[in-house]
Design an enzyme around this catalytic site. Sequence first.
Site, PDB file in Angstrom:
ATOM      1  N   TYR A  64     101.796 -44.443  39.646  1.00  0.00           N
ATOM      2  CA  TYR A  64     103.094 -44.020  39.089  1.00  0.00           C
ATOM      3  C   TYR A  64     103.869 -45.236  38.571  1.00  0.00           C
ATOM      4  O   TYR A  64     104.351 -45.238  37.437  1.00  0.00           O
ATOM      5  CB  TYR A  64     103.871 -43.301  40.197  1.00  0.00           C
ATOM      6  CG  TYR A  64     105.195 -42.728  39.758  1.00  0.00           C
ATOM      7  CD1 TYR A  64     105.256 -41.627  38.911  1.00  0.00           C
ATOM      8  CD2 TYR A  64     106.397 -43.282  40.211  1.00  0.00           C
ATOM      9  CE1 TYR A  64     106.474 -41.099  38.518  1.00  0.00           C
ATOM     10  CE2 TYR A  64     107.616 -42.754  39.824  1.00  0.00           C
ATOM     11  CZ  TYR A  64     107.651 -41.659  38.982  1.00  0.00           C
ATOM     12  OH  TYR A  64     108.860 -41.136  38.585  1.00  0.00           O
ATOM     13  N   LYS A  73     105.055 -46.131  34.732  1.00  0.00           N
ATOM     14  CA  LYS A  73     106.490 -46.184  34.415  1.00  0.00           C
ATOM     15  C   LYS A  73     106.878 -47.560  33.875  1.00  0.00           C
ATOM     16  O   LYS A  73     107.804 -47.673  33.073  1.00  0.00           O
ATOM     17  CB  LYS A  73     107.316 -45.810  35.649  1.00  0.00           C
ATOM     18  CG  LYS A  73     107.126 -44.365  36.083  1.00  0.00           C
ATOM     19  CD  LYS A  73     107.657 -43.408  35.028  1.00  0.00           C
ATOM     20  CE  LYS A  73     107.360 -41.961  35.318  1.00  0.00           C
ATOM     21  NZ  LYS A  73     107.908 -41.043  34.312  1.00  0.00           N
ATOM     22  N   GLY A 106     107.799 -31.614  29.267  1.00  0.00           N
ATOM     23  CA  GLY A 106     107.889 -31.394  30.722  1.00  0.00           C
ATOM     24  C   GLY A 106     109.206 -30.754  31.102  1.00  0.00           C
ATOM     25  O   GLY A 106     109.841 -31.136  32.089  1.00  0.00           O
ATOM     26  N   SER A 140     110.037 -27.566  31.987  1.00  0.00           N
ATOM     27  CA  SER A 140     110.075 -26.293  32.717  1.00  0.00           C
ATOM     28  C   SER A 140     111.045 -26.292  33.886  1.00  0.00           C
ATOM     29  O   SER A 140     111.411 -25.233  34.389  1.00  0.00           O
ATOM     30  CB  SER A 140     108.683 -25.959  33.263  1.00  0.00           C
ATOM     31  OG  SER A 140     108.011 -25.134  32.360  1.00  0.00           O
ATOM     32  N   ARG A 141     111.370 -27.471  34.366  1.00  0.00           N
ATOM     33  CA  ARG A 141     112.273 -27.522  35.534  1.00  0.00           C
ATOM     34  C   ARG A 141     112.880 -28.917  35.609  1.00  0.00           C
ATOM     35  O   ARG A 141     112.677 -29.733  34.714  1.00  0.00           O
ATOM     36  CB  ARG A 141     111.481 -27.220  36.823  1.00  0.00           C
ATOM     37  CG  ARG A 141     110.339 -28.171  37.064  1.00  0.00           C
ATOM     38  CD  ARG A 141     109.707 -28.004  38.455  1.00  0.00           C
ATOM     39  NE  ARG A 141     108.748 -29.064  38.679  1.00  0.00           N
ATOM     40  CZ  ARG A 141     107.447 -28.987  38.466  1.00  0.00           C
ATOM     41  NH1 ARG A 141     106.933 -27.863  38.019  1.00  0.00           N
ATOM     42  NH2 ARG A 141     106.662 -30.017  38.683  1.00  0.00           N
TER      43      ARG A 141
HETATM   44  P1  NDP Z   1     109.113 -32.579  37.791  1.00  0.00           P
HETATM   45  O1  NDP Z   1     107.778 -32.739  38.397  1.00  0.00           O
HETATM   46  O2  NDP Z   1     109.977 -31.479  38.313  1.00  0.00           O
HETATM   47  O3  NDP Z   1     109.015 -32.394  36.216  1.00  0.00           O
HETATM   48  C1  NDP Z   1     107.971 -32.910  35.469  1.00  0.00           C
HETATM   49  C2  NDP Z   1     107.556 -31.862  34.471  1.00  0.00           C
HETATM   50  O4  NDP Z   1     106.490 -32.387  33.660  1.00  0.00           O
HETATM   51  C3  NDP Z   1     107.030 -30.608  35.158  1.00  0.00           C
HETATM   52  O5  NDP Z   1     107.579 -29.442  34.568  1.00  0.00           O
HETATM   53  C4  NDP Z   1     105.542 -30.725  34.900  1.00  0.00           C
HETATM   54  O6  NDP Z   1     104.856 -29.496  34.852  1.00  0.00           O
HETATM   55  C5  NDP Z   1     105.521 -31.375  33.550  1.00  0.00           C
HETATM   56  N1  NDP Z   1     104.185 -31.873  33.244  1.00  0.00           N
HETATM   57  C6  NDP Z   1     103.270 -32.416  34.082  1.00  0.00           C
HETATM   58  N2  NDP Z   1     102.129 -32.686  33.422  1.00  0.00           N
HETATM   59  C7  NDP Z   1     102.346 -32.309  32.142  1.00  0.00           C
HETATM   60  C8  NDP Z   1     101.545 -32.322  30.979  1.00  0.00           C
HETATM   61  N3  NDP Z   1     100.288 -32.781  31.004  1.00  0.00           N
HETATM   62  N4  NDP Z   1     102.070 -31.868  29.826  1.00  0.00           N
HETATM   63  C9  NDP Z   1     103.331 -31.380  29.786  1.00  0.00           C
HETATM   64  N5  NDP Z   1     104.136 -31.319  30.862  1.00  0.00           N
HETATM   65  C10 NDP Z   1     103.649 -31.782  32.026  1.00  0.00           C
HETATM   66  O7  NDP Z   1     109.866 -33.975  37.952  1.00  0.00           O
HETATM   67  P2  NDP Z   1     111.395 -34.399  37.715  1.00  0.00           P
HETATM   68  O8  NDP Z   1     112.117 -33.403  36.900  1.00  0.00           O
HETATM   69  O9  NDP Z   1     111.939 -34.814  39.004  1.00  0.00           O
HETATM   70  O10 NDP Z   1     111.147 -35.723  36.836  1.00  0.00           O
HETATM   71  C11 NDP Z   1     111.088 -35.689  35.421  1.00  0.00           C
HETATM   72  C12 NDP Z   1     110.734 -37.081  34.890  1.00  0.00           C
HETATM   73  O11 NDP Z   1     111.651 -38.035  35.422  1.00  0.00           O
HETATM   74  C13 NDP Z   1     109.336 -37.545  35.306  1.00  0.00           C
HETATM   75  O12 NDP Z   1     108.773 -38.311  34.261  1.00  0.00           O
HETATM   76  C14 NDP Z   1     109.618 -38.422  36.511  1.00  0.00           C
HETATM   77  O13 NDP Z   1     108.635 -39.402  36.693  1.00  0.00           O
HETATM   78  C15 NDP Z   1     110.956 -39.054  36.115  1.00  0.00           C
HETATM   79  N6  NDP Z   1     111.722 -39.507  37.264  1.00  0.00           N
HETATM   80  C16 NDP Z   1     112.243 -38.614  38.194  1.00  0.00           C
HETATM   81  C17 NDP Z   1     112.963 -39.074  39.289  1.00  0.00           C
HETATM   82  C18 NDP Z   1     113.578 -38.153  40.308  1.00  0.00           C
HETATM   83  O14 NDP Z   1     114.158 -38.667  41.288  1.00  0.00           O
HETATM   84  N7  NDP Z   1     113.504 -36.851  40.169  1.00  0.00           N
HETATM   85  C19 NDP Z   1     113.170 -40.506  39.505  1.00  0.00           C
HETATM   86  C20 NDP Z   1     112.578 -41.346  38.493  1.00  0.00           C
HETATM   87  C21 NDP Z   1     111.894 -40.848  37.426  1.00  0.00           C
HETATM   88  P3  NDP Z   1     103.993 -28.957  36.112  1.00  0.00           P
HETATM   89  O15 NDP Z   1     104.655 -27.687  36.457  1.00  0.00           O
HETATM   90  O16 NDP Z   1     102.607 -28.774  35.627  1.00  0.00           O
HETATM   91  O17 NDP Z   1     104.040 -29.980  37.213  1.00  0.00           O
END
Ligand code: NDP
Length: 285
Positions: free
Chosen positions: A190, A194, A21, A23-24
């Site tokens: 969610y 988690k 995951g 990409s961003r």
């Molecule tokens: P994002 O949604 O920006 O990043 C999640 C990434 O996972 C995206 O690039 C997404 O791609 C990818 N993804 C989704 N489904 C799949 C899949 N089936 N296979 C591979 N990649 C996939 O979220 P954040 O960067 O903010 O968060 C990253 C992690 O941290 C997550 O697990 C989130 O739950 C956790 N987190 C974040 C918090 C925050 O405040 N930001 C707080 C607590 C936890 P796509 O472009 O398809 O969506």
Amino acid sequence: MATLGPMAMFDLSGKVALVTGASRGLGRADCLALARAGADVVVTDILLESDPHLLQVAEKTSSVLAQVMAAQDVVYAEQTAEEIRQLGRRSKAYQMDVTNRKQVYSVIAEAAAEFGGIDILVNNAGNIDHLGQLVDQSPELWERDLQVNLSGAFNCTQAAWPHLREGGFGRLIFMSSVAGTLGGFGQASYSATKAGLLGLMRSAALEGARHGITSNAIVPGVIATEAFNTSPPGMRERMVLRTAMREAGQPEDVAHAICFLASPEAGYITGVALPVAGGIDLFTF
Ligand code: NDP
């Protein structure tokens, strides 16, 4: 929050990290920080910017957030790999859907062959866009979240396990959330996934110890990623006000904690859920 300079980072030279995951958001920041600490990095995500039908692929993931991000071109896996190569490390972006076991096994095997093993796995991929009170939660999105957030981490961990063992230095890092430790209003699926990750992480810690594998989780609170910034302003402000520090964390705050847990210096730390949350879990009034 302060950013660490290259000299202060933990030394991960000669290690290979794979981030899901990526990409961003946090995944991208993790890749860059691991590379700055010396690691070669395998950047993986379900979406790569070179996909000519980015928006259609995003629609298939049934993630509203993925569609918004694809429409805004906020997909940087290949760019991240290029930035890492500019730092002098090896890096490559792979399209990898964590729910697709066949693809997970094939990408991990290919990356391990190309990079000479995998030492660090960061299970970061997750869906965070299913909001709604329990009675209104969609059974389809509940299943999707179990598949991506929990089973996805299981798939990647299982596929990477032999490689983590083989090097004699394995580091598993799971991305949980305060929603998993405290619960989350309107976040039943969610939170459940988690919390589930913490059980998976601790089981892996017990089983990995005899093989030189540590297993830990980061428990982020409110981190200012692109995804977080799409939440309604009122909601963002309320969340930030719950932190003792009265501010959102930066992706680098999480990435630095990951570099520490991945480092040789953290070799005696396993089974730990480390909050990177600015005190969001502290009692305040
Ligand atoms: P994002 O949604 O920006 O990043 C999640 C990434 O996972 C995206 O690039 C997404 O791609 C990818 N993804 C989704 N489904 C799949 C899949 N089936 N296979 C591979 N990649 C996939 O979220 P954040 O960067 O903010 O968060 C990253 C992690 O941290 C997550 O697990 C989130 O739950 C956790 N987190 C974040 C918090 C925050 O405040 N930001 C707080 C607590 C936890 P796509 O472009 O398809 O969506």
